[in-house]
Design an enzyme around this catalytic site. Structure first.
Site, PDB file in Angstrom:
ATOM      1  N   LYS A  22       0.831  -1.199   0.000  1.00 15.30           N
ATOM      2  CA  LYS A  22       0.000   0.000   0.000  1.00 15.30           C
ATOM      3  C   LYS A  22       0.871   1.258   0.000  1.00 15.30           C
ATOM      4  O   LYS A  22       0.612   2.213  -0.743  1.00 15.30           O
ATOM      5  CB  LYS A  22      -0.909   0.023   1.237  1.00 15.30           C
ATOM      6  N   ASN A  23       1.911   1.250   0.821  1.00 12.32           N
ATOM      7  CA  ASN A  23       2.740   2.445   0.969  1.00 12.32           C
ATOM      8  C   ASN A  23       3.603   2.730  -0.258  1.00 12.32           C
ATOM      9  O   ASN A  23       4.212   3.795  -0.357  1.00 12.32           O
ATOM     10  CB  ASN A  23       3.631   2.321   2.207  1.00 12.32           C
ATOM     11  N   CYS A 126      -4.781   8.405  10.068  1.00 14.45           N
ATOM     12  CA  CYS A 126      -4.825   7.803  11.397  1.00 14.45           C
ATOM     13  C   CYS A 126      -4.432   8.810  12.476  1.00 14.45           C
ATOM     14  O   CYS A 126      -3.552   9.650  12.282  1.00 14.45           O
ATOM     15  CB  CYS A 126      -3.862   6.615  11.469  1.00 14.45           C
ATOM     16  N   ARG A 131       2.336  14.653  12.943  1.00 17.74           N
ATOM     17  CA  ARG A 131       2.867  14.497  11.582  1.00 17.74           C
ATOM     18  C   ARG A 131       2.676  15.768  10.741  1.00 17.74           C
ATOM     19  O   ARG A 131       1.948  15.784   9.760  1.00 17.74           O
ATOM     20  CB  ARG A 131       2.212  13.292  10.893  1.00 17.74           C
ATOM     21  N   LYS A 172      14.685  16.001   9.682  1.00 19.31           N
ATOM     22  CA  LYS A 172      14.754  14.565   9.932  1.00 19.31           C
ATOM     23  C   LYS A 172      14.095  13.856   8.759  1.00 19.31           C
ATOM     24  O   LYS A 172      13.296  14.453   8.021  1.00 19.31           O
ATOM     25  CB  LYS A 172      14.086  14.177  11.253  1.00 19.31           C
ATOM     26  N   ASP A 317       5.499   0.706  11.923  1.00 21.17           N
ATOM     27  CA  ASP A 317       4.262   0.070  11.483  1.00 21.17           C
ATOM     28  C   ASP A 317       4.132  -1.379  11.936  1.00 21.17           C
ATOM     29  O   ASP A 317       3.090  -2.009  11.711  1.00 21.17           O
ATOM     30  CB  ASP A 317       4.138   0.140   9.955  1.00 21.17           C
ATOM     31  N   ARG A 409      -8.139  -0.522   5.445  1.00 19.41           N
ATOM     32  CA  ARG A 409      -7.315   0.453   4.741  1.00 19.41           C
ATOM     33  C   ARG A 409      -5.965  -0.129   4.328  1.00 19.41           C
ATOM     34  O   ARG A 409      -5.335   0.376   3.400  1.00 19.41           O
ATOM     35  CB  ARG A 409      -7.081   1.688   5.624  1.00 19.41           C
TER      36      ARG A 409
END
Length: 430
Positions: A22-23, A126, A131, A172, A317, A409
C-alpha cells in the site's frame, strides 16, 4: 459497522500470498499526475485507501481503468491499474477527500510541478501523531514555490517558468516529504539534491518507476538523492513491490500461534530488522525461491527489546504487532517508540485480553503471560487493529475486534488469508 470474530488457539499452517505494498502503490498512483501518457501499475492491492485515491485522482481528471478481471484461482492477485492524466481538469484537492487519507496530500508535488499551481486541503489519516506538513512545504518553497495557508488549505504557486532545482535538507527523514519533493523535482529545471532523504524501499520503488517514465534520479535508497529535472515525463509500466508490513504482520502471527507458513512473494531484504528480532526470539525464518518461510514449532518465545527507527531500523508500522507477540514471550520485553508520539493507543485493548504492559513515556514494558483470554476490543488505527487480531489468534475463547474499517485500509482479505491457514476468523456485518 463490521467486526471481526476470532476463536483463538489454532496454529497457522500453509501459504499466505503477500499483496503489493500500500505504501508504495499510493505514491506510484499519484505519480501518474506528472505525465499526460498512461502509467500502468501491476500488483496494486485492493484496499480502501487505494479505492479512495482512485476517486481523488479522478477528481483531478485522471482516467483510472482496471485491466481485466481476476480469475477465481487468483483470488489474492493484485490489480493492474491504468492511469491516464491526459488533461488535469482541477488542481483542487478538497477537504472531504484529503481528510480521509493523509497520503492524498502528496498530490501537491506533481500538481505544482506539472500545472504550476495546487490547492490542497491539509491532511487527515490515522490519529497516531501530529505528523506536520512543514517539511513538505519548506521543500516546495526551496524549489521556488510560494505557499499560503488559508481556511485549512495549502495554496501553492510555482514561479514563472516552473519550479527550479535546489538543495532540500530535511531536519529529519520523512517518507512523505521525500516522496513529494522527489516527484516535484523530476520536472523542476536543473538539479535538486534531497539531503536526509528517507531510505525506505517504497522510496526506491517510486524512483524506479519515475526513472522508467524518463526521470533522471540517483541515490534513491540512500540519504542523499540527486534529481536532474527533465522537460516532460512519459508513460511506463511498473509492478508494485511486495508489502513488507503485511509480510511482517503475518510473520508475527505465525510466531504468535505456532505452525509453519510460506509467505509467498515476500522479500526478506525489505524487512531485515524485523526478521532479525523474530529470529532472536526463537522463530525460524528461511528465504526460499517462492518467498519467506516462517515457523515456530513447540518452543517458547524469548523476550524482545526493540527501538523503532526509520528504515533500515525496526519499522513503527510493526510496533503494535510485536507488542502483541511480546505479551506471550517468556520474561520482560521493551519497545521504545521513536517515530509517532500517540502510537500506544492499542495498549489498553491488549490489556483487556490479559496482556501486562506498563507505559512510561515512549517506552512500553511488556511482561509475558502464560495465556491471553478473548474479549471484545476496539481498533484505534490501522496497525493497532491488526495487533488485536494477532492477539486474538492466540487467546483462549472468542475475541471480537470492533471498528475494523481501519484494518481494511491496509490489509487485503485478511480473514481469507488467515482462514486458509487454519485460523477460526470471520467478518460480522451489520
Amino acid at each position: 459497522m463490521d467486526r471481526i470474530r476470532i476463536v483463538g488457539g489454532a496454529r497457522l499452517n500453509g501459504r499466505i500470498p503477500i499483496s503489493g505494498a500500500k505504501n508504495a502503490a499510493l505514491p506510484l498512483m499519484i505519480a501518474s499526475l506528472l505525465t499526460a501518457e498512461t502509467l500502468t501499475l501491476d500488483n496494486v492491492p485492493r484496499l480502501a485507501d487505494v479505492t479512495l485515491l482512485k476517486r481523488i485522482l479522478g477528481n483531478h481528471g485522471v482516467d483510472v481503468a482496471v485491466a481485466g478481471k481476476r480469475a477465481e484461482q487468483d483470488a489474492f492477485a493484485g490489480e493492474t491499474v491504468k492511469l491516464t492524466a491526459g488533461e488535469i481538469v482541477d488542481t483542487l484537492a478538497p477537504y472531504d477527500l484529503v481528510s480521509r487519507m493523509r497520503a492524498s496530500f502528496w498530490v501537491i508535488g506533481p500538481l505544482l510541478a506539472r500545472m504550476g499551481e495546487a490547492k490542497v486541503s491539509l491532511p487527515g489519516g490515522c490519529a497516531i501523531g501530529t505528523r506536520p506538513v512543514d517539511f513538505f512545504l519548506d521543500g516546495l518553497k526551496a524549489l521556488g514555490a510560494t505557499i499560503e495557508i488559508e481556511a485549512g488549505y495549502v495554496i501553492a504557486q510555482a514561479p514563472a517558468g516552473g519550479l527550479k532545482g535546489a538543495r532540500v535538507s530535511f531536519p529529519k527523514a520523512s517518507v512523505g516529504a521525500t516522496h513529494v519533493i522527489l516527484m516535484a523535482a523530476t520536472l523542476a529545471e536543473g538539479e535538486t539534491v534531497i539531503e536526509n532523504a528517507a531510505r525506505e524501499p517504497e522510496i526506491v520503488d517510486l524512483a524506479d518507476c519515475l526513472t522508467k517514465m524518463g526521470a533522471k534520479i540517483e541515490g534513491a535508497g540512500t540519504s542523499t538523492i540527486r534529481v536532474q529535472g527533465v522537460a516532460r515525463l512519459h508513460g511506463a509500466r511498473h509492478s508494485v513491490l511486495p508489502d513488507r508490513i503485511e509480510t511482517g504482520t503475518y510473520a508475527i502471527a505465525v510466531a504468535m500461534t505456532g505452525g509453519e507458513v510460506l509467505l509467498e512473494g515476500a522479500r526478506r531484504d525489505l524487512l531485515d530488522a524485523a526478521f532479525d528480532v523474530l529470529v532472536e526470539a526463537g522463530v525460524e525464518v528461511e528465504t526460499t525461491n517462492e518467498g519467506v518461510r516462517v515457523a515456530r514449532n513447540g518452543h517458547g518465545l524469548a523476550p524482545m527489546n526493540v527501538v523503532t527507527a526509520p528504515y533500515p531500523g525496526f519499522p513503527t508500522d510493526l510496533q503494535a504487532q510485536l507488542m502483541a507477540l511480546a505479551a506471550r514471550a517468556g520474561g520482560s520485553s521493551s519497545i521504545t517508540e521513536t517515530i509517532f508520539e500517540n502510537r500506544f493507543m492499542h495498549v489498553q485493548e491488549l490489556v483487556r485480553l490479559g496482556a501486562k504492559i506498563h507505559l512510561e513515556g515512549d517506552v512500553a514494558t511488556i511482561e509475558g503471560v502464560d495465556k491471553l483470554t478473548g474479549a471484545p476490543v476496539m481498533a484505534t488505527d490501522l496497525r493497532a487493529s491488526v495487533s488485536l487480531v494477532i492477539a486474538g489468534l492466540a487467546a483462549e475463547g472468542e475475541t471480537i475486534v470492533n471498528r475494523v474499517y481501519h484494518l481494511d485500509r491496509g490489509f487485503e482479505r485478511l480473514e481469507a488469508k488467515l482462514s486458509q491457514c487454519g485460523a477460526t476468523i470471520e467478518r460480522l456485518t451489520g
